[in-house]
Design a protein around this motif. Structure first.
Motif, PDB file in Angstrom:
ATOM      1  N   THR A 142      -9.167  -8.769   9.946  1.00  0.00           N
ATOM      2  CA  THR A 142      -9.016  -7.346   9.655  1.00  0.00           C
ATOM      3  C   THR A 142     -10.029  -6.842   8.632  1.00  0.00           C
ATOM      4  O   THR A 142     -10.780  -5.891   8.869  1.00  0.00           O
ATOM      5  CB  THR A 142      -7.592  -7.077   9.113  1.00  0.00           C
ATOM      6  N   LEU A 143     -10.032  -7.498   7.485  1.00  0.00           N
ATOM      7  CA  LEU A 143     -10.834  -6.997   6.365  1.00  0.00           C
ATOM      8  C   LEU A 143     -12.330  -7.091   6.652  1.00  0.00           C
ATOM      9  O   LEU A 143     -13.087  -6.140   6.415  1.00  0.00           O
ATOM     10  CB  LEU A 143     -10.470  -7.803   5.116  1.00  0.00           C
ATOM     11  N   ILE A 144     -12.754  -8.221   7.158  1.00  0.00           N
ATOM     12  CA  ILE A 144     -14.180  -8.463   7.351  1.00  0.00           C
ATOM     13  C   ILE A 144     -14.848  -7.430   8.261  1.00  0.00           C
ATOM     14  O   ILE A 144     -15.845  -6.827   7.877  1.00  0.00           O
ATOM     15  CB  ILE A 144     -14.420  -9.936   7.795  1.00  0.00           C
ATOM     16  N   PRO A 145     -14.282  -7.155   9.457  1.00  0.00           N
ATOM     17  CA  PRO A 145     -14.936  -6.127  10.280  1.00  0.00           C
ATOM     18  C   PRO A 145     -14.914  -4.746   9.624  1.00  0.00           C
ATOM     19  O   PRO A 145     -15.879  -3.994   9.740  1.00  0.00           O
ATOM     20  CB  PRO A 145     -14.097  -6.128  11.564  1.00  0.00           C
ATOM     21  N   SER A 146     -13.836  -4.435   8.889  1.00  0.00           N
ATOM     22  CA  SER A 146     -13.747  -3.103   8.308  1.00  0.00           C
ATOM     23  C   SER A 146     -14.795  -2.901   7.219  1.00  0.00           C
ATOM     24  O   SER A 146     -15.148  -1.767   6.893  1.00  0.00           O
ATOM     25  CB  SER A 146     -12.346  -2.860   7.754  1.00  0.00           C
ATOM     26  N   LEU A 147     -15.277  -3.973   6.640  1.00  0.00           N
ATOM     27  CA  LEU A 147     -16.290  -3.857   5.583  1.00  0.00           C
ATOM     28  C   LEU A 147     -17.690  -4.221   6.092  1.00  0.00           C
ATOM     29  O   LEU A 147     -18.613  -4.408   5.306  1.00  0.00           O
ATOM     30  CB  LEU A 147     -15.923  -4.749   4.388  1.00  0.00           C
TER      31      LEU A 147
END
Lengths: 298, 327, 318
Positions: A286-291
């Motif tokens: 979740t976090l990695i693609p969003s950033l």
């Protein structure tokens, strides 16, 4: 011998200011209470410091982890990859974030042997120009070499307007610069002097590119895709490949490298739990693609 | 002042010293507090000197090499070289131009406050200067980057042939290609050092006895003649001290300068072009290098150079003032 | 404003004897021109300061609200700077906790005890030397001593100690000046009454010097508040997490009260945002932070003047 003296005076200071040993060392408690998505929650407090390119990711992960696991505090600091590696090797912090491998940086008196590498993400960089460099949407590797070594000095040599090229470097010591030099410039010697700028961070580079006509530089995906920066910059393809997370993940976009988190010896307690969280589904999925990072390639 | 202290000491000694007075705990405590500054200086000198000499001791770099203009500190570089000349020259040039801009304004302001300004004007300008001192350097840098740099690059962009082209310079361009420049750094610094030069010069002008002024004016000279032929010569050592202190502040300023000068690690060529300084290079590279590698050792050598500059300026101020006492 | 210069000193009218053989008309013109230029410097400085204050007042308009002051930072919204402002105040308090007593005691030595000897000279040299050392060098010194050698890592304590090193000379010198300004007669009278030297200092000299001492404290505080280069290398640079003020465990780095934690201050935060800030509100947050810093500096300076004036009035009236 003088080294010893320095240590001694350091100790003397320690005595004078009455510092007890209650510094920020990790105090892992084995009271592992199972938590839903964070794997094991371990209470305590650790510090991760170093790479500014990784900082947005580690910061966000630390905030989320702290919310999911009350009693656990992961403090995130910047400072640069060198700082992260030096301090984790010296035991001043628990995790050292770095854009480059410890082997490429550390030598005596701080050997890299005791450091354990944890690759937590892939990060990409993009070549950006000032908005006035119209008509240039792609640079080939060769064109990049010609520009950055000072062979081409005007944008009209690569299909752009008649405008002098202003090179904005990252400091020679930075991970961004060394990665770019290795992957794109093939270690060619960059131009120096005259009208080249050096700015030390993604933010400073963005400001410099937007305020300087004909400027070109390299910044991290996370900064390029930031809503504050993207409208101000021209992002270029590299060899016709779009600088996207998908292309980076599939390795078709080549200006990318691993993000490392180093520990001194095998991690334990909160450090181990946090690293596990970094590699778990919350961060990787979740976090990695969003950033605008890419998940670890297995 | 010394006289007063001595008289006072003499009075204090008149009573027969009791045992308690001989031990004199308060004296020891306050002495310890004052002497702690010696301790700090010695510690600071020892640490920075030791660290700054590692480049020569551990890495075997010769003194001659650090005076070369080539800065290639990357261990993978084919011709490794730790030339600090671009940084030293940059510091000297940026500081010199800042002094050139700031000194006339600051000394003028000191004269204004001491000779011209009516009470109400002084009551406004003096607190304003104190606020100037208090504005943090990052705020000056931020103003530089958001206002000065864009102004320079857009106002003088390419229009004026200002640069002094150097043969073989690949990026030889007239005018400002970018606002990040030697001039931007010097302008920011020149504002930052106004309070330092002004306040020290002001004290020097105030120290000139009032009778000299009255005497001169009684001879029928104008105020400007009095200032030029009497005040400035009499206060010259004080003004020089002020300039040296301003120089020290300018040479040591890091963040504000780093934000606006462009940090190009090559010899300064023109005021419209980016340059670098000792402080800005340390800021750029310190976080990216690791403790103990020659690259970082070279940064410590730079801080040693900065330390030598600042300690020398303290000595210089003392020499200037000793000569004034002697004269 | 520029007519008849030096009027106040009562210069006789009529032709003036020339010093350098110029015409008297030229001399008078030069005098008038000089007066205009000197007034110009005063106006210039006030204009620049005024412009800066107006600039940040406008930039901070709509940014610096109560919400900005009491909220945590955010990258997706304007957020606030509460933890960072807290760190600035915390660092200030921690630094002053060490620097004020040591500085005042040192000032007492320099004003009341120090003779004209080598030791005094060495102390003065040290005082001047530390004042002239660039803040970045003090920061590096702190890095090597506190962060590396003492294995503290980036902590508020290391930062505060480095700041103390940096500001001790200023605090000592201002204290010395304040104490020296106390008239000699006061000391003589006290000693004549049979008081010991220390009693005289404690009960006569220091109380009389309080207005000056407070001014010194506030001026030093202003400088501590704005310092960034020292702290970049000692107390760290990052976005602080949400602070739980109910956590009073001083040894726990998670507690905002603990000195054993990294503490990014407002000045450092401006540097950080300029370097690595994300989000569309970045520039507004910088402007807002700068406005807070400048307001604090204004408050410190005006406060120092006001308190100094009130106290000296009260003490002289008593």
């Amino acid at each position: 011998m003088l080294y010893g003296m320095r240590r001694f005076s350091a100790l003397a200071i320690a005595a004078t200011v009455v510092l007890s040993a209650c510094s920020s060392s990790a105090t892992p408690s084995p009271a592992a209470t199972p938590a839903s998505t964070t794997g094991n929650c371990v209470t305590g407090s650790i510090t991760a410091a170093g790479s500014t390119a990784l900082q947005p990711l580690v910061q966000a992960a630390a905030t989320n982890y702290g919310k999911a696991c009350p009693g656990a505090t992961v403090t995130v600091n910047g400072g640069g990859s060198g700082t992260g590696l030096s301090q984790v090797a010296q035991g001043a912090i628990q995790i050292g974030d770095s854009d480059v491998t410890a082997q490429s940086k550390l030598a005596t008196p701080l050997p890299a042997d005791s450091l354990v590498d944890h690759i937590v993400a892939r990060q990409g960089w993009i070549v950006v120009t000032n908005k006035d460099v119209t008509g240039v949407t792609n640079l080939t590797t060769q064109q990049n070499v010609d520009i950055w070594t000072g062979k081409d000095t005007n944008w009209n040599q690569v299909g752009g307007p008649d405008l002098p090229i202003v090179l904005i470097f990252r400091p020679a010591s930075s991970g961004t610069r060394s990665t770019f030099k290795k992957l794109v410039l093939n270690n060619a010697v960059e131009a120096t002097g005259g009208q080249t700028l050096t700015e030390d961070s993604n933010g400073a580079v963005t400001t410099a590119v937007t305020t300087t006509d004909g400027a070109v530089s390299v910044i991290g995906f996370a900064y390029y895709n930031d809503p504050a920066n993207k409208p101000l910059l021209n992002g270029l393809q590299l060899d016709g490949v779009d600088a996207t997370v998908a292309n980076m993940a599939s390795s078709t976009y080549k200006l990318a490298a691993d993000g490392h988190m180093y520990t001194n010896g095998q991690p334990s307690g909160l450090t181990a739990a946090f690293l596990a969280y970094m590699l778990g589904p919350d961060v990787q999925g979740t976090l990695i693609p969003s950033l605008f990072y890419a998940p670890v390639v297995h | 002042m010394a006289q007063l202290t001595n008289t006072y000491r003499a009075t204090g000694l008149r009573a027969a010293p009791s045992l308690r007075q001989r031990i004199d705990l308060p004296r020891r405590v306050v002495f310890g507090a004052a002497a702690s500054m010696i301790f700090i200086v010695v510690l600071l000198l020892a640490f920075i000197t030791w660290q700054g000499l590692q480049l020569f001791i551990k890495d075997g770099v010769s003194i001659g090499q650090i005076l070369s203009p080539t800065w290639q500190p990357d261990s993978t570089s084919p011709n490794l070289s730790f030339g600090l000349l671009p940084f030293i020259a940059g510091t000297v040039y940026v500081t010199a131009l800042a002094l050139l801009i700031s000194t006339p304004v600051s000394v003028g302001l000191a004269l204004f406050l001491s000779e011209v300004a009516p009470g109400w004007a002084r009551a406004i300008v003096q607190p304003a200067l104190e606020i100037f001192v208090g504005i943090p350097s990052v705020v000056w840098g931020w103003l530089g980057i958001t206002i000065l740099v864009p102004f320079l690059s857009h106002t003088f962009h390419g229009g004026m042939v200002l640069s002094l082209p150097i043969a073989g310079d690949v990026f030889r361009v007239p005018g400002f290609l970018t606002g990040f420049s030697w001039l931007a750094g010097s302008l920011v610094l020149s504002i930052m050092i106004v309070p330092t030069i002004t306040s020290v010069s002001y004290d020097a002008f105030r120290a000139v006895p009032q009778e000299l002024r009255t005497g001169s004016l009684a001879l029928g000279t104008t105020r400007w003649q009095t200032i030029r032929h009497l005040l400035i010569p009499s206060a010259l050592t004080g003004v020089l001290t002020a300039i040296v202190l301003g120089m020290t502040r300018a040479a040591g300023e890091a963040l504000a300068v780093q934000m606006v000068i462009g940090n190009s690690p090559s010899m300064p060529a023109a005021i419209t072009q980016p340059v670098t300084t000792l402080t800005s290079q340390i800021t750029l590279d310190m976080g990216n290098t690791v403790f103990g590698e020659p690259w970082q050792d070279a940064l410590w050598t730079m801080s040693l150079v900065l330390l030598v500059i600042s300690i020398s300026s303290v000595v210089l101020v003392r020499v200037i003032n000793k000569r004034r006492m002697g004269a | 404003m520029t007519a008849t210069p030096s009027q106040t000193i009562g210069r006789p009218n009529g032709p003036k004897p020339s010093l350098k053989g110029k015409s008297s008309r030229g001399i008078i013109l030069a005098d008038r021109a000089a007066t205009v230029v000197l007034w110009g410097t005063g106006v210039l400085v006030l204009t620049i300061l005024g412009a800066i204050i107006v600039h940040f007042a406008l930039a901070a308009w709509g940014v610096v609200t109560l919400n900005f002051v009491v909220s945590d930072p955010s990258e997706t919204a304007l957020g606030g700077v509460m933890p960072i402002l807290w760190n600035s105040i915390y660092m200030l308090a921690l630094t002053m906790l060490i620097a004020v007593p040591v500085g005042i005691l040192g000032g007492i030595y320099m004003s009341e005890y120090a003779g004209e000897n080598r030791l005094t000279n060495a102390i003065r040299f040290a005082e001047e030397a530390i004042s002239s050392v660039p803040s970045i060098v003090v920061g590096l010194f702190g890095l090597i001593l506190f962060v590396d050698d003492l294995h503290l890592g980036f902590t508020a304590l290391g930062g505060a100690l480095a700041l103390t090193f940096f500001n001790l000379p200023l605090m000592t010198r201002l204290s010395e000046q304040a104490l020296r300004a106390v008239p000699q007669d006061e000391r003589s009278a006290s000693l004549a009454l049979g008081a010991t030297k220390w009693q005289t200092i404690r009960h006569v000299v220091v109380p009389l010097a309080i207005p000056g001492l407070i001014t010194g404290v506030i001026l030093t505080a202003g400088r501590v508040f704005g310092e960034a280069a020292v702290l970049l290398f000692t107390s760290g640079i990052g976005t602080p997490p949400h602070y739980d003020f109910t956590n009073l465990d001083l040894t726990n780095p998670a507690s905002p009260w603990s000195p054993f934690r990294p503490a990014t201050t407002l000045s450092v935060y401006i540097w950080k945002l300029n370097s690595e800030g994300l989000g569309v509100f970045k520039n507004q947050i910088v402007d807002g932070s700068a406005a807070i810093l400048i307001s604090m500096v204004l408050i410190f300076n005006l406060g120092a003047r006001f308190i100094g004036r009130v106290l000296s009035r009260r003490l002289t009236a008593a």
